[in-house]
Design a protein around this motif. Sequence first.
Motif, mmCIF file in Angstrom:
data_model
loop_
_atom_site.group_PDB
_atom_site.id
_atom_site.type_symbol
_atom_site.label_atom_id
_atom_site.label_comp_id
_atom_site.label_asym_id
_atom_site.label_seq_id
_atom_site.Cartn_x
_atom_site.Cartn_y
_atom_site.Cartn_z
ATOM 1 N N LEU B 203 -37.414 101.541 -13.742
ATOM 2 C CA LEU B 203 -37.512 102.353 -12.284
ATOM 3 C C LEU B 203 -38.674 101.715 -11.361
ATOM 4 O O LEU B 203 -38.331 101.805 -10.292
ATOM 5 C CB LEU B 203 -38.141 103.785 -12.769
ATOM 6 C CG LEU B 203 -36.947 104.975 -13.114
ATOM 7 C CD1 LEU B 203 -37.862 106.123 -13.642
ATOM 8 C CD2 LEU B 203 -36.037 105.134 -12.028
ATOM 9 N N TRP B 204 -39.674 101.179 -11.749
ATOM 10 C CA TRP B 204 -40.545 100.330 -10.944
ATOM 11 C C TRP B 204 -40.278 98.980 -10.795
ATOM 12 O O TRP B 204 -40.857 98.360 -9.968
ATOM 13 C CB TRP B 204 -42.143 100.623 -11.284
ATOM 14 C CG TRP B 204 -42.828 100.059 -12.555
ATOM 15 C CD1 TRP B 204 -43.200 98.688 -12.099
ATOM 16 C CD2 TRP B 204 -42.875 100.503 -13.841
ATOM 17 N NE1 TRP B 204 -43.612 98.404 -13.296
ATOM 18 C CE2 TRP B 204 -43.546 99.168 -14.504
ATOM 19 C CE3 TRP B 204 -42.632 101.543 -14.502
ATOM 20 C CZ2 TRP B 204 -43.889 99.307 -15.841
ATOM 21 C CZ3 TRP B 204 -42.751 101.593 -15.809
ATOM 22 C CH2 TRP B 204 -43.523 100.282 -16.312
ATOM 23 N N SER B 283 -39.315 107.063 -5.898
ATOM 24 C CA SER B 283 -40.451 107.922 -6.196
ATOM 25 C C SER B 283 -41.392 107.722 -5.084
ATOM 26 O O SER B 283 -41.592 106.850 -4.293
ATOM 27 C CB SER B 283 -41.065 107.097 -7.396
ATOM 28 O OG SER B 283 -42.527 107.724 -7.532
ATOM 29 N N ASP B 287 -44.095 105.466 -8.940
ATOM 30 C CA ASP B 287 -43.573 105.658 -9.968
ATOM 31 C C ASP B 287 -44.555 105.850 -11.293
ATOM 32 O O ASP B 287 -44.459 105.382 -12.410
ATOM 33 C CB ASP B 287 -42.785 104.331 -10.495
ATOM 34 C CG ASP B 287 -41.186 104.573 -9.707
ATOM 35 O OD1 ASP B 287 -40.493 105.708 -10.081
ATOM 36 O OD2 ASP B 287 -40.925 103.656 -9.142
#
Lengths: 41, 316
Positions: B203-204, B283, B287
């Motif tokens: 995700l990051w 995000s 995140d």
Amino acid sequence: MTPDERSALDRRRRQRNWAMLAALSALVVLFYVITLAKFIH
Amino acid sequence: MSEAMADNTKGGSAPLPYSEDPSEVRDWLQLLKPRVMTLVVFTGLVGLVVAPGHLHPVLAAAAILCIAVGAGAAGAINMWYDRDIDAVMRRTQGRPIPAGKIEPGAALGYGIFLSVLSVCIMALATNWVAGGALAFSICFYVFVYTMWLKRRTPQNIVIGGAAGAFPPIIGWAAVTGNVTIEPLVLFAIIFIWTPPHFWALSLWAHADYERAGVPMLPVIAGARETRKQILLYTVLLAPLGLAPWLLGFAGPAYAVVAGLLGLVFLYYAITVWRDPQDATGRSLTNDVPARRTFRFSLLYLALLFAALAAEHLVLR
């Protein structure tokens, strides 16, 4: 190649050679103790 | 750095004279992915500890060493194959091959040699079932995950995650000489744990994967879908963690630890799912929940397996 670079190369080569000696010695010891343990087991 | 070594990522460099080899011992150790190896060794050790029967301590130590070396060897072959994408990802640019410390061919030879050596010693020290399981896990990681799935499908780490789930099976087989339902349950726990663990990381780190052309889930399906998948897999994982207790090879102490850990993991997965996002799902908190979930996922697996081994050693 400067003397410093030469000395760094020599140091790395010595370090690799010692590591190879340690790995091979460890392998010999490992086979020896495995054989002994298999006999006992 | 010499020109020949700088050309490493293209795979066409001529071998260097031995005297000019810039590699250090730590570079060769880094090829074995020691941080990944830690968890692999630990879960393999737990498989060995909870298995019924007795294995001479020297043979048990040899089996663990073989699991460690086999996993490391697979990592070295992975680094050889992935040297082109490693060179463009920030997280992996410093690895020995893209950094020009070790030639690709030497890394491949090193990985193959250690793979064969670890499988042979495992088979000689314990049995051929354990040796075969180790060989299968190495081949699965190299051929199925690294070469086939990783660059082709966002499900890469779902199926490929099986490679990292083999160690408890290998440890168990080293003691018993067979594979029964118990190690398969431990396999299943790691298998279901892997997607939320890696997707939290991706995700990051998605920009890295995107640049390298690796089709991780956030790159292909977006961050919002990835958060949903993390939650879904965690919902599966939380009750699955109780399976060793339900099947009778773990006691109530383990069940309490597994239940609590599962609930905490669920809490973290929900924080990821509810992370404030923009219209595209990115995000707005850098995140932070995903980073915390990634860190907790490591702790989750370590504590879960530690509880299983501790209960077995102390109470049984």
